[in-house]
Scaffold this active site. Structure first.
Site: not given
Ligand code: FBP
Length: 559
Positions: A82, A146, A177, A203-204, A206
């Site tokens: 993400g 991803r 991941d 990175k994230t 979250d």
């Molecule tokens: P990462 O763990 O890859 O940083 O992504 C986090 C996130 O933003 C989460 O908060 C959310 O649940 C998810 O990605 C959403 O995924 P997508 O971008 O595939 O809709």
């Protein structure tokens, strides 16, 4: 016609700060090795799976007077998972370090995430390209994806692409991941004597990729400030109109770091913390009763309005639903190849699932509204995660709270008027212009990633710490990825993955919420943070999150 906003023009000129150890020059560094490390859990299995990269020491850099020259090198970079504010600055920092080390060095960017290195889709970065993206949000410079890297065939293809481009180092910018991908690729490259080093960058938005060495993942600072601004605006709207309860789901796939930080910045009436729900073994009914009770008490005070923050991952932390989802995941992995299930309509699918789950899980699944039952059957992401961003927990809670309040009304225990609005804040914050903190932090992480490669390290995560101090005092180094790993079930099988850091219920950040939430529920101590400030007093523009300030000052007092 205007091509750039005024802020874009100003931000392109911003010069990110580096820790003084790195600012001394990429060719003037000494590497200091700490003690050997071990994985957070499942040591034996992780050591067995990562025979060549397991247990390496934590390292830090310091400036050296000796100049170490850099042979010409080509490096590849991947943005993975993400979006998070600051990703472009990681690439800018990496590019600047590599060019400073040797102007003949080249940086290749793989397009569309990890699949770029397998399919050989890439660009070569130039000054012009990098300069156009400095201090900007988003991952659009090369895109993200991803794809899970795990098969021999994928690794072989990646090797062929690296050989073709003469690449001897890969930087993977990603979350748990994606850095699991980095660890697997690093191990495979060493096992096969390829001489290619792999470094990860944390990175994230979250905020769940952290430990003592990784104080925060990049993007968390900007994303939480962006959500806090939006929530502050809604708080003010609610307090002005006094007629709505706003239920706001906030991104953060598993951990509630985002919700907790935003709660500290804005002080809303209700903040649910998934980790607490799990620890207290709260059922969905108990959560609904908790919310309805606050709504009823506020109604008695004449306040038929308020704000409730709902963590995105809540549903997976409610014990009865967690167990059901875990068994449902295994079942769906089996049903993936069952054409009669795949061709069935929704009602038939619900009936098949109910009949194949054990009676307790079947009953839990059956009790959920159709909308949620359907959302729980959607595809898992390539890493086996439920896509919680697509599950409308905020609407589920509104529906259930409404039913509960109607029952209370009949029983004479609720005399208010419940009118609700639902929101989901996630994508609004992931590509914001990085705050000064994220711009500096990301640039340093990228610069530092090249330093790790230059010293021949592989299977490491770029680490920059001491982050509540001014940037020049930040400490740059690296931590072995295997240190953060454990075994978890994904797509029905146990696999090595980086363990997510959840909110610590005995930690200093949650304690602040715990001590204040009764007051915040009823006394409306709302705070309106406003937008991110880039220019002005340093005490406003260069500060980071409440989470990091509380954690770092708690760490200092415990020494
Ligand atoms: P990462 O763990 O890859 O940083 O992504 C986090 C996130 O933003 C989460 O908060 C959310 O649940 C998810 O990605 C959403 O995924 P997508 O971008 O595939 O809709």
């Amino acid at each position: 016609m205007k091509e750039l906003s005024s802020l874009q023009i100003e931000r392109l000129k911003y010069q990110p700060k580096l820790p003084s150890s790195l600012a001394g020059g990429i060719n003037n560094l000494t590497l200091l090795e700490g003690a050997k490390t071990h994985s957070v859990k499942d040591e034996e299995q992780i050591q067995e799976l990562f025979k060549n990269t397991y247990g390496k020491p934590v390292v830090t850099f310091k400036t050296s007077l000796n100049k170490n020259v850099c042979e010409q090198r080509n490096i590849g970079v991947i943005l993975s998972g993400g979006q998070a504010p600051g990703g472009h600055n990681v690439i800018a920092g990496l590019y600047d370090a590599l060019k400073q080390a040797n102007p003949l060095n080249k940086l290749f960017g793989f397009l569309g995430g990890p699949s770029g290195i397998i399919d050989g889709n890439y660009i070569e970065f130039t000054d012009e390209k990098i300069n156009a993206y400095r201090n900007t949000g988003g991952f659009d410079i090369i895109g993200s994806g991803r794809t899970k890297l795990e098969t021999e065939e994928q690794f072989q293809k990646a090797l062929q692409v690296c050989k073709k481009l003469n690449i001897s180092g890969i930087v993977i910018i990603g979350g748990d991941d994606s850095n699991t991908n980095a660890a697997l690729l690093a191990e495979w490259f060493v096992k096969n004597n390829t001489g290619i080093n792999v470094i990860g960058c944390p990175k994230t938005i979250d905020g769940d990729l952290k430990n003592e060495q990784i104080e925060i993942s990049f993007g968390f600072d900007t994303a939480t400030k962006t959500y806090a601004e939006l929530i502050g605006n809604i708080l003010r709207d609610a307090n002005s109109a006094k007629k709505y309860w706003h239920f706001i789901k906030l991104m953060g796939r598993s951990a509630t770091h985002v919700g907790l930080e935003v709660a500290l910045q804005t002080q809303p009436n209700i903040t649910l913390i998934s980790e607490e729900v799990e620890q207290r073994k709260m059922s969905l009914k108990q959560i609904v009763d908790y919310i309805a009770d606050i709504i009823a008490k506020r109604a008695d005070m004449g306040k038929n309005f308020g704000i409730a923050l709902i963590p995105e991952g809540l549903i997976e932390f409610i014990p009865e639903i967690k167990s059901m989802i875990s068994n449902l995941n295994d079942l769906l992995a089996v049903l993936e190849s069952d054409t009669s299930f795949q061709n069935a309509d929704d009602n038939q699918k619900f009936a098949i699932i109910k009949s194949k789950l054990n009676s307790q899980d079947g009953a839990v699944y059956d009790s959920l509204p159709v909308m949620i039952k359907k959302q729980l059957l959607m595809d898992r992401d390539p890493h086996g995660n439920v896509q919680v961003s697509k599950i409308e927990t905020e609407k589920l809670l509104i529906e259930m709270v409404n039913t509960k309040l109607n029952e209370m009304k009949k029983a004479g225990t609720y005399k208010g008027k419940f009118s609700s609005q639902s929101h989901f804040f996630g994508y609004e914050g992931r590509c914001a212009f990085p705050s000064n903190f994220d711009a500096d932090y990301c640039y340093s992480l990228g610069f530092n990633a090249f330093a790790l490669i230059k010293f021949g390290l592989t299977g490491y995560l770029s680490s920059v710490k001491n982050l509540t101090a001014p940037a020049e005092d930040w400490v740059a180094g690296g931590i072995p990825l295997t240190m953060m790993m454990n075994m978890e079930k994904r797509h029905g099988e146990y696999k090595p993955v980086i363990k997510k850091a959840l909110v610590e219920l005995d930690g200093p950040v949650f304690k602040v919420l715990e001590q204040n939430r009764e007051k915040w529920a009823f006394e409306d101590k709302y705070i309106f943070p406003g937008s991110i400030q880039y220019f002005g007093p340093s005490s406003v523009c260069d500060i980071t999150t409440e989470t990091l300030k509380l954690e770092n000052s708690a760490a200092l007092t415990s020494v």
